[in-house]
Design an enzyme around this catalytic site. Structure first.
Site, PDB file in Angstrom:
ATOM      1  N   ASN A 405      60.984  63.890  39.126  1.00 40.70           N
ATOM      2  CA  ASN A 405      60.694  64.459  40.429  1.00 40.70           C
ATOM      3  C   ASN A 405      61.662  65.589  40.762  1.00 40.70           C
ATOM      4  O   ASN A 405      61.294  66.767  40.744  1.00 40.70           O
ATOM      5  CB  ASN A 405      60.756  63.348  41.483  1.00 40.70           C
ATOM      6  N   ASP A 406      62.912  65.236  41.014  1.00 40.78           N
ATOM      7  CA  ASP A 406      63.854  66.260  41.461  1.00 40.78           C
ATOM      8  C   ASP A 406      64.062  67.363  40.425  1.00 40.78           C
ATOM      9  O   ASP A 406      64.303  68.511  40.772  1.00 40.78           O
ATOM     10  CB  ASP A 406      65.196  65.601  41.799  1.00 40.78           C
ATOM     11  N   VAL A 407      63.943  66.997  39.133  1.00 44.62           N
ATOM     12  CA  VAL A 407      64.219  67.993  38.093  1.00 44.62           C
ATOM     13  C   VAL A 407      63.076  68.990  37.917  1.00 44.62           C
ATOM     14  O   VAL A 407      63.201  69.949  37.158  1.00 44.62           O
ATOM     15  CB  VAL A 407      64.525  67.331  36.732  1.00 44.62           C
TER      16      VAL A 407
END
Lengths: 479, 103
Positions: A405-407
């Site tokens: 997600n964040d990456v």
């Protein structure tokens, strides 16, 4: 003769630590490096038990207790390390690190008790020794060991709890200031007890480990889960320094070299990890990943996303020329690496080029994904590092994101108010189509929304990664 | 101060050289190995167990506080060493298996 032999053993052990660490930074030699260091450690432990003599020429006693402790520790440690799932390895490392910190703390407490026994003699009103350099050095190593060991212990336990979801982010207003004040109180106490130790106030010593434990807890509490690897690495180097304090205390060169070596290497490793995330250490430690959560959640949340069925996703991938798989923590949680490899094989049979885009901090720790995929026999040269992957997204037809997600959050490049702004990310939106497998629409570990999910190119494929991948394999096979 | 430095010069040399060595030794580690390296370093600082053994071995047999705390320290230190090396080995086993099949 025997104590000379022990000196030789300690020198050998120190050399194995250095060689082991050196080999651990080379993929081909890493495993042997670990074994060499372990052999050196075993030698040093056995040598200490059987050959050690203190300054009065006394051998060690209490062998029953020593072997009892070692056997309990070895059995529990080996079982825990063997049983732990691949996904839980990072928190296991944190837990073991905390044990080392606690060990250093206990050593300091026992040594202080030993030292303070002179106070119990009735009639003493003054310190029975002259305050000189040697005494101050001795006290300082005891205090420093208690301080650093306690911080490392408490911090590691909190980091462990955060990684396995038992401890939630927690911060209160002015916590940074409170932490700094607490740190100064501890340092002040240490200085006071260095020069002003007397029979009336020696019990204040126990405040050092106590306050340090509190500090360790508060230090790690507000730091967001996404930054835990960096924190664990930092605490790892703290424990190294705490071990080195023991080296000073016992005039023991192998503890000193091992401890300082890990302290220095751990600090550098921490900085390297920060660099992989394009953030500074200061930013990680006092930046407010957790604190700005509310702000970030308000911005640009909502919007419409579209779902895709498993069979549609299978068709899209089977008829693509190039598919790029982006693994994330979701893959690790679901233990889906084997299913993932199977899908890769199926697609390649259909003539699709399959590669993996590995973000340096995907999962819970740098290198986490590489280890997982290696377990499933995914070939090394299929794993692309971030820069290479970003070059190839433009020519990619389908990107399959598995629980990352964040990456892959484009806000890191565009949204200055985002807490992850500036972190290099995988530019998956360059590809023609993006399929995101997640369990739900919940935000990722950093606790922020991902606008990627609402883009027209993106389709959501909800479900457990392993389950979905197995269904995809079946669907692709039937095409 | 100067006196203190010259009395403890051995230690000061060790500390300075080890700091540079520690930095130099892992300077070029690929990010793939960050986790195993951290885990390996974690096992190496388990050398603190030697301090725990000395504490334990020196404790008088009627000093129960020292015995119990020392005993705990030995257990915790061993956990750090054994657990650390075994976990690292498990992580690296996967890399190695991969390599062998390739050749």
């Amino acid at each position: 003769m025997l104590s000379e032999l022990l000196t030789l053993i300690y020198i050998l052990a120190s050399v194995t630590f250095i060689i082991g660490l050196k080999m651990l930074s080379n993929p081909a030699k890493a495993r042997n490096g670990n074994l060499i260091a372990a052999a050196g450690m075993t030698l040093a432990i056995l040598g200490t038990i059987f050959l050690y003599k203190d300054e009065y020429g006394q051998r060690l006693h209490n062998y029953g207790w020593i072997f009892g402790g070692i056997i309990i520790g070895a059995v529990v440690g080996a079982l825990a390390a063997k049983k732990v799932k691949m996904t839980a390895m990072p928190e296991m490392v944190s837990l073991f690190n905390g044990m080392g910190g606690a060990c250093a703390m206990l050593i300091s407490v026992v040594e202080f008790n030993h030292l303070s026994e002179v106070f119990y003699k009735p009639g003493w009103s003054e310190v029975p020794w002259k305050i000189n350099g040697a005494i101050i050095g001795h006290l300082l190593t005891i205090y420093a060991g208690a301080f650093i060991g306690s911080v490392s212990f408490a911090g590691s336990i909190i980091a462990w709890g955060k990684l396995n979801g038992k401890v939630k982010d927690f911060s209160f207003k002015g916590q940074h200031i409170f932490n700094i004040v607490l740190l100064f109180v501890i340092i002040g106490l240490i200085i006071f007890l260095l020069f002003g130790l007397n029979p009336l106030n020696y019990k204040l010593f126990y405040l050092i480990p106590f306050l340090s434990l509190v500090y360790g807890v508060l230090f790690v509490f507000p730091i967001g889960g996404a930054d835990m690897p960096v924190v664990i690495s930092l605490l790892n180097s703290f424990t190294g320094v705490a071990a080195a304090c023991g080296g000073f205390l016992y005039d023991n060169k192998v503890m000193l070299t091992g401890g300082i070596l890990v302290g220095a290497a751990g600090t550098l490793l921490t900085i390297l990890m920060c660099k992989a995330m394009n953030r500074s250490l200061k930013n990680v430690l006092i930046g407010n990943f957790g604190g700005s959560k509310t702000v970030a959640a308000q911005s640009k949340s909502g919007g419409n996303y579209k779902e895709i069925s498993v069979s549609d996703a299978a068709v899209a991938m089977a008829y693509a020329k190039k598919v790029m798989i982006v693994p994330g923590y979701g893959l690790a949680v679901a233990q889906a690496q084997h299913a993932c490899h199977e899908l890769e094989n199926m697609l390649e049979e259909k003539g699709v080029e399959v590669k993996y885009a590995i973000h340096p901090v995907a999962g819970r720790m740098p290198g986490h994904m590489n280890v997982l995929l290696a377990e499933a026999d995914v070939s090394y040269d299929k794993l692309l590092e971030m820069e290479h992957a970003n070059d190839e997204f433009k020519t990619t037809d389908v990107v399959l994101i598995l629980g990352a997600n964040d990456v892959v959050n484009p806000a890191a490049k565009t949204d200055k108010s985002s807490p992850i702004y500036g972190m290099p990310v995988l530019e998956v939106e360059e590809a023609k189509m993006v399929i995101v497998n997640k369990r739900s629409m919940k935000p990722g570990y950093a606790g922020i929304e991902n606008e990627l999910f609402f883009k027209p190119k993106t389709s959501m494929l909800f479900g457990d990664a392993k389950n979905i991948l197995q269904q995809l394999v079946v669907e692709v096979k039937e095409l | 101060m100067l006196n203190w430095i010259s009395e403890n010069q051995q230690y000061i040399y060790i500390v300075i050289l080890m700091i540079f060595l520690g930095i130099e030794v892992i300077g070029r580690v690929p990010s793939v190995l960050h986790t195993p390296l951290m885990s390996g370093a974690n096992a190496i600082h388990g050398v603190v167990i030697i301090g725990a053994i000395i504490v334990m071995g020196k404790a008088e047999s009627n000093n129960y506080v020292a015995l119990i705390l020392g005993f705990l320290a030995v257990i915790l230190g061993t956990l750090n060493v054994v657990g650390g090396f075994v976990v690292t080995n498990r992580m690296l086993e996967m890399f190695k298996g991969k390599k062998e099949k390739k050749h």
